[in-house]
Scaffold this motif. Structure first.
Motif: not given
Lengths: 185, 190
Positions: A70-71, A74-75, A39, A77, A64-67, A62, A100-101
């Motif tokens: 931070d996201e 977490a994804v 990914w 993890a 995955l575009t995140c906004s 693959r 912080n994330t």
């Protein structure tokens, strides 16, 4: 003098890195549940845009575009717990936004996250620590404060750092970073 | 009267089967009492990350149902995750949103917009396959079997009161790193 790295070279290196990661996971007893190799978690980085454009045509990786970054952390993890290999491709501004994330997930959570971070606006004739742009200048010192190992991709000869720092993240069970010094070609 | 979050979690626990669960903030203390098992991981230390954590699990393990127990204040911190989840379209993800209108853990200050924020419309607008609001425990209990077997991603906004305990009064529980380790061992071995 730093040089631009061609996108196909980065993509081929990522594929090799993920093949090795899959082999390591198989040795752990992880059964592959997907056909792709791994990914790419991306918050689009201007600096690596040719890589992102080329990834659109890739079926083995693959995206995955995140906004937000931070996201993406977490994804990552969640993918780690599920036995999937991944890379985060972000920009230095995103590192600042998500520190912080990174701390909570990659450091305190001991999730091995490998980051490719673009140094947008880095001057070709200057060391990043001497850049006139604060977003370039503060990137390595910030990583140093958090004890995150990092290296610079300064040209095609440095792509070996991608698998090395990927493996370093796994070995230390935490974050590891390569900084993309110039815009990819 | 708004349902108690502990009662909603009890109902979900009874129906979840082998679903992986991701509690956060005020759902965490109750969940670790209700379901002290190895198939949960709390979003601790990076508020707002529960839905993304659940997304990663759902994408990695499409053979498993993943349930997120989010909070309204938490989701507002990473509201863009609604679009990220919708874009990834994990069929196995159910996103429960415990809506109490306040930041309970930090002293029950009202969230921006208070109780009037409509997360159902937001989820639908982002592209979730379905989104519902449920205000009564009996309705939740009745609809859970279909909610937990439907194609996701689904958001279920639960109108709740305040939890009896928060992470500040009950403690943070097992460190996040240990929870990660434990769940990973469970999932990659299964």
């Amino acid at each position: 003098m730093p040089e631009s790295i061609p996108a196909p070279l980065i993509i081929d290196t990522l594929k090799d890195t993920f093949r090795d990661a899959r082999a390591a996971l198989a040795a752990e007893g992880v059964r592959p549940r997907h056909e792709h190799l791994g990914w790419i978690l991306s918050v689009p980085d201007t600096h690596q845009k040719t890589v992102l454009a080329a990834l659109d045509k890739e079926r083995a990786l693959r995206v995955l575009t995140c906004s937000t970054e931070d996201e993406a952390n977490a994804v990552a993890a969640g993918l780690w717990m599920g036995g999937e290999p991944f890379v985060l491709m972000i920009q230095h501004a995103g590192l600042y936004a998500s520190i912080n994330t990174l701390r909570g997930v990659a450091m305190d959570g001991r999730v091995p996250i490998f980051y490719m971070i673009g140094l947008l606006s880095r001057e070709k004739d200057k060391d990043p620590r001497e850049s006139r742009h604060s977003m370039v200048r503060y990137c390595e010192p910030l990583l140093d404060v958090f004890g995150v190992p990092h290296a610079r991709l300064e040209g095609p000869d440095d792509v070996h750092l991608i698998p090395e720092y990927y493996r370093l993240a796994q070995k230390r069970r935490g974050p590891a970073v390569v900084l993309v010094g110039l815009e990819t070609s | 009267m708004a349902m108690k979050p502990e009662d909603a979690l009890q109902a979900i626990a009874a129906a979840r089967g082998d679903a992986v669960c991701v509690p956060t903030m005020t759902t965490s203390p109750a969940w670790r009492t209700i379901a002290p098992d190895d198939l949960s991981v709390g979003c601790v230390g990076f508020m707002g990350g529960a839905s993304s954590l659940g997304l990663g699990l759902a994408l990695a393990r499409p053979d498993r149902r993943v349930l997120v127990f989010d909070g309204d204040g938490s989701l507002l911190m990473q509201l863009g995750s609604l679009a990220t989840v919708a874009g990834a379209a994990p069929r196995n993800l159910v996103h429960f949103l415990f809506k109490n209108g306040v930041y309970h853990t930090s002293g029950a200050q009202e969230i921006p917009g208070g109780g009037g924020v409509d997360f159902v419309q937001m989820a639908k607008g982002a592209g979730y396959r379905a989104a519902y609001a449920i205000g009564e425990l009996s309705e939740l209990e009745r609809r859970l079997p279909s909610l937990l077997s439907a194609e996701g991603p689904i958001l279920v906004e639960l109108h709740t009161g305040l939890a009896e305990k928060t992470p500040m009064t009950a403690g943070m529980g097992t460190p996040f790193s240990q929870q990660v380790e434990r769940l990973r061992a469970q999932l990659i071995g299964a």
